[in-house]
Design a protein around this motif. Sequence first.
Motif, PDB file in Angstrom:
ATOM      1  N   LYS A 106      32.028 -43.203 -17.509  1.00 30.21           N
ATOM      2  CA  LYS A 106      30.826 -42.417 -17.298  1.00 30.21           C
ATOM      3  C   LYS A 106      29.636 -43.303 -16.956  1.00 30.21           C
ATOM      4  O   LYS A 106      29.555 -44.455 -17.343  1.00 30.21           O
ATOM      5  CB  LYS A 106      30.507 -41.596 -18.547  1.00 30.21           C
ATOM      6  N   SER A 107      28.707 -42.726 -16.234  1.00 28.69           N
ATOM      7  CA  SER A 107      27.448 -43.402 -15.963  1.00 28.69           C
ATOM      8  C   SER A 107      26.472 -43.087 -17.086  1.00 28.69           C
ATOM      9  O   SER A 107      26.703 -42.207 -17.916  1.00 28.69           O
ATOM     10  CB  SER A 107      26.882 -42.939 -14.625  1.00 28.69           C
ATOM     11  N   ALA A 113      18.759 -48.894 -20.359  1.00 25.72           N
ATOM     12  CA  ALA A 113      19.231 -50.279 -20.501  1.00 25.72           C
ATOM     13  C   ALA A 113      19.532 -50.578 -21.968  1.00 25.72           C
ATOM     14  O   ALA A 113      20.508 -51.265 -22.289  1.00 25.72           O
ATOM     15  CB  ALA A 113      18.194 -51.255 -19.957  1.00 25.72           C
ATOM     16  N   PHE A 114      18.709 -50.046 -22.853  1.00 30.64           N
ATOM     17  CA  PHE A 114      18.961 -50.196 -24.291  1.00 30.64           C
ATOM     18  C   PHE A 114      20.258 -49.493 -24.670  1.00 30.64           C
ATOM     19  O   PHE A 114      21.056 -50.020 -25.458  1.00 30.64           O
ATOM     20  CB  PHE A 114      17.788 -49.618 -25.086  1.00 30.64           C
ATOM     21  N   GLU A 115      20.516 -48.316 -24.080  1.00 31.22           N
ATOM     22  CA  GLU A 115      21.772 -47.606 -24.330  1.00 31.22           C
ATOM     23  C   GLU A 115      22.965 -48.446 -23.867  1.00 31.22           C
ATOM     24  O   GLU A 115      24.008 -48.489 -24.539  1.00 31.22           O
ATOM     25  CB  GLU A 115      21.784 -46.257 -23.609  1.00 31.22           C
ATOM     26  N   LEU A 116      22.818 -49.105 -22.716  1.00 33.19           N
ATOM     27  CA  LEU A 116      23.881 -49.987 -22.226  1.00 33.19           C
ATOM     28  C   LEU A 116      24.213 -51.052 -23.265  1.00 33.19           C
ATOM     29  O   LEU A 116      25.380 -51.282 -23.600  1.00 33.19           O
ATOM     30  CB  LEU A 116      23.456 -50.673 -20.932  1.00 33.19           C
ATOM     31  N   ARG A 117      23.178 -51.716 -23.760  1.00 32.29           N
ATOM     32  CA  ARG A 117      23.396 -52.810 -24.705  1.00 32.29           C
ATOM     33  C   ARG A 117      23.974 -52.303 -26.027  1.00 32.29           C
ATOM     34  O   ARG A 117      24.790 -52.978 -26.648  1.00 32.29           O
ATOM     35  CB  ARG A 117      22.097 -53.579 -24.938  1.00 32.29           C
ATOM     36  N   LEU A 161      27.852 -53.237 -19.285  1.00 27.73           N
ATOM     37  CA  LEU A 161      27.084 -53.779 -18.164  1.00 27.73           C
ATOM     38  C   LEU A 161      27.184 -52.789 -17.019  1.00 27.73           C
ATOM     39  O   LEU A 161      28.186 -52.091 -16.876  1.00 27.73           O
ATOM     40  CB  LEU A 161      27.652 -55.126 -17.715  1.00 27.73           C
ATOM     41  N   THR A 162      26.163 -52.725 -16.190  1.00 29.88           N
ATOM     42  CA  THR A 162      26.205 -51.859 -15.021  1.00 29.88           C
ATOM     43  C   THR A 162      26.320 -52.681 -13.750  1.00 29.88           C
ATOM     44  O   THR A 162      25.743 -53.766 -13.644  1.00 29.88           O
ATOM     45  CB  THR A 162      24.959 -50.956 -14.940  1.00 29.88           C
ATOM     46  N   GLY A 163      27.055 -52.134 -12.780  1.00 32.43           N
ATOM     47  CA  GLY A 163      27.206 -52.810 -11.490  1.00 32.43           C
ATOM     48  C   GLY A 163      26.595 -52.021 -10.354  1.00 32.43           C
ATOM     49  O   GLY A 163      26.732 -52.400  -9.190  1.00 32.43           O
ATOM     50  N   CYS A 164      25.907 -50.907 -10.681  1.00 25.55           N
ATOM     51  CA  CYS A 164      25.310 -50.071  -9.635  1.00 25.55           C
ATOM     52  C   CYS A 164      24.115 -49.325 -10.202  1.00 25.55           C
ATOM     53  O   CYS A 164      24.197 -48.734 -11.283  1.00 25.55           O
ATOM     54  CB  CYS A 164      26.344 -49.088  -9.083  1.00 25.55           C
ATOM     55  N   VAL A 165      23.001 -49.357  -9.476  1.00 26.16           N
ATOM     56  CA  VAL A 165      21.767 -48.684  -9.883  1.00 26.16           C
ATOM     57  C   VAL A 165      21.421 -47.619  -8.845  1.00 26.16           C
ATOM     58  O   VAL A 165      21.490 -47.875  -7.645  1.00 26.16           O
ATOM     59  CB  VAL A 165      20.594 -49.677 -10.010  1.00 26.16           C
ATOM     60  N   THR A 166      21.049 -46.425  -9.325  1.00 25.95           N
ATOM     61  CA  THR A 166      20.648 -45.334  -8.443  1.00 25.95           C
ATOM     62  C   THR A 166      19.286 -44.802  -8.875  1.00 25.95           C
ATOM     63  O   THR A 166      19.039 -44.635 -10.075  1.00 25.95           O
ATOM     64  CB  THR A 166      21.669 -44.171  -8.491  1.00 25.95           C
ATOM     65  N   VAL A 167      18.424 -44.560  -7.910  1.00 24.69           N
ATOM     66  CA  VAL A 167      17.124 -43.933  -8.171  1.00 24.69           C
ATOM     67  C   VAL A 167      17.081 -42.605  -7.429  1.00 24.69           C
ATOM     68  O   VAL A 167      17.530 -42.514  -6.282  1.00 24.69           O
ATOM     69  CB  VAL A 167      15.959 -44.847  -7.734  1.00 24.69           C
ATOM     70  N   HIS A 172      29.230 -47.690 -12.481  1.00 24.03           N
ATOM     71  CA  HIS A 172      30.174 -48.808 -12.366  1.00 24.03           C
ATOM     72  C   HIS A 172      30.112 -49.649 -13.638  1.00 24.03           C
ATOM     73  O   HIS A 172      29.908 -50.865 -13.610  1.00 24.03           O
ATOM     74  CB  HIS A 172      29.871 -49.673 -11.139  1.00 24.03           C
ATOM     75  N   LEU A 173      30.282 -49.004 -14.782  1.00 22.79           N
ATOM     76  CA  LEU A 173      30.111 -49.653 -16.069  1.00 22.79           C
ATOM     77  C   LEU A 173      31.357 -50.427 -16.485  1.00 22.79           C
ATOM     78  O   LEU A 173      32.477 -49.975 -16.277  1.00 22.79           O
ATOM     79  CB  LEU A 173      29.796 -48.607 -17.149  1.00 22.79           C
ATOM     80  N   VAL A 174      31.130 -51.600 -17.060  1.00 22.09           N
ATOM     81  CA  VAL A 174      32.216 -52.389 -17.649  1.00 22.09           C
ATOM     82  C   VAL A 174      31.751 -52.901 -18.999  1.00 22.09           C
ATOM     83  O   VAL A 174      30.556 -52.945 -19.295  1.00 22.09           O
ATOM     84  CB  VAL A 174      32.626 -53.588 -16.757  1.00 22.09           C
ATOM     85  N   GLN A 175      32.706 -53.275 -19.843  1.00 25.99           N
ATOM     86  CA  GLN A 175      32.364 -53.840 -21.143  1.00 25.99           C
ATOM     87  C   GLN A 175      31.750 -55.225 -20.961  1.00 25.99           C
ATOM     88  O   GLN A 175      32.151 -55.985 -20.088  1.00 25.99           O
ATOM     89  CB  GLN A 175      33.607 -53.953 -22.018  1.00 25.99           C
ATOM     90  N   GLY A 176      30.805 -55.550 -21.806  1.00 22.37           N
ATOM     91  CA  GLY A 176      30.187 -56.875 -21.775  1.00 22.37           C
ATOM     92  C   GLY A 176      28.836 -56.818 -22.434  1.00 22.37           C
ATOM     93  O   GLY A 176      28.220 -55.759 -22.515  1.00 22.37           O
TER      94      GLY A 176
END
Length: 383
Positions: A244-245, A274-278, A283-289, A341-345
């Motif tokens: 999921k994104s 970004a805080f939710e990611l951490r 980690l994210t590999g793609c940003v959309t606005v 494009h989320l991956v663990q890290g």
Amino acid sequence: MISLQQRSIAHFDLDCFFVSVECLKDSRLKGKPLLVGGHSDRAVVAACSYEARRYGIHSAMPMRTALKLCPHAIVRSSDIEKYSEMSRMVTEIIAGEAPLYEKSSIDEFYLDLTGMEKYFGFLKWTTALREKIMQETGLPISLGLASNKMVSKVATNEAKPNGQREVPFGGEKSFLAPMPVDKLPMVGRETAARLHRRGVEDVKTLSEVPVSLLEAWLGKNGIALWNKANGIDETPVIPYHEQKSISTESTFAADTIDMQFLHAELVRMTEKIAFELRQQDKLTGCVTVKIRYSDFETVTRQMSIPYTCCDHVLLEKVKDLFRKLYDRRLLVRLIGVRFSHLVQGNYQISLFDDTQEMIALYQAIDHIKRRFGWQYLMKATNV
């Protein structure tokens, strides 16, 4: 129906990934003590070669300390764009061959090949895929084969560097038994020390401790640890395309063209997710606005980026996308930001050239946000 205990799981792990990419770029680095990270004394080691590890060097160590341990070590600045590019290349190869795979981090993959052994031969097929990855990318990769994710990961670690190991179905316990307890995933230094104090040093002994006693020692983690010691893991392989994104958007009470306000909203939303990611170790590999104008026309723009979860990196990407996207000069009704494009890290992977102070700052910021709420600590609005 095939039970979870009869699964066929492969684990692929790119050996010393960042170091391997640097050696691919410059073959003269092969076989030498190599450190990847910042060049300043206050920087940290992001990755190190096996040759450097012989001197006691490990990742996240201060660069100054590493160079004291091995003064002749070679230091290379990180190239996160190249690492991300190579990670995506390996992902594309696996995606083109495997029926079900999970990208668990920038350099690790799990494949569920249950049932394929009837037609191709489990070991033969995975060996061919490993060779294809090495031939097409030039990167070394290790492989573990087993009936579940946990045992396959341990098998991979035992096969390193650049090897492969199969654990036959039914042989999980005997494979794990002689290993020290800290060979099991998620058994850190503190947990290992607590077990050692109770006379539990190898996996065989751990597997024989009554589960109720382990629970008394370690809480719920004790139950999970007992399962691991006995070679039990029913964790499914999560299809990568279903990752999921993380996103957020804001519809304004009144349409606006106030750029300072819009920038402030971009900062707020970017820092929030970004805080939710951490928090999720992603980690994210793609940003959309996303922008919705007052006439309800909705436009989006995205870019692939080197994997990261750092505010200061993501804010620059979001700002750049918004600048390119906002071209009608109409009132804005809604804006949104999405990371995909989320991956663990964790964030240390993105801070190759930053100092120990920068890493400590992120840790302190996240500690405050966890305690009081993400909205209580934010950057200034002039992004």
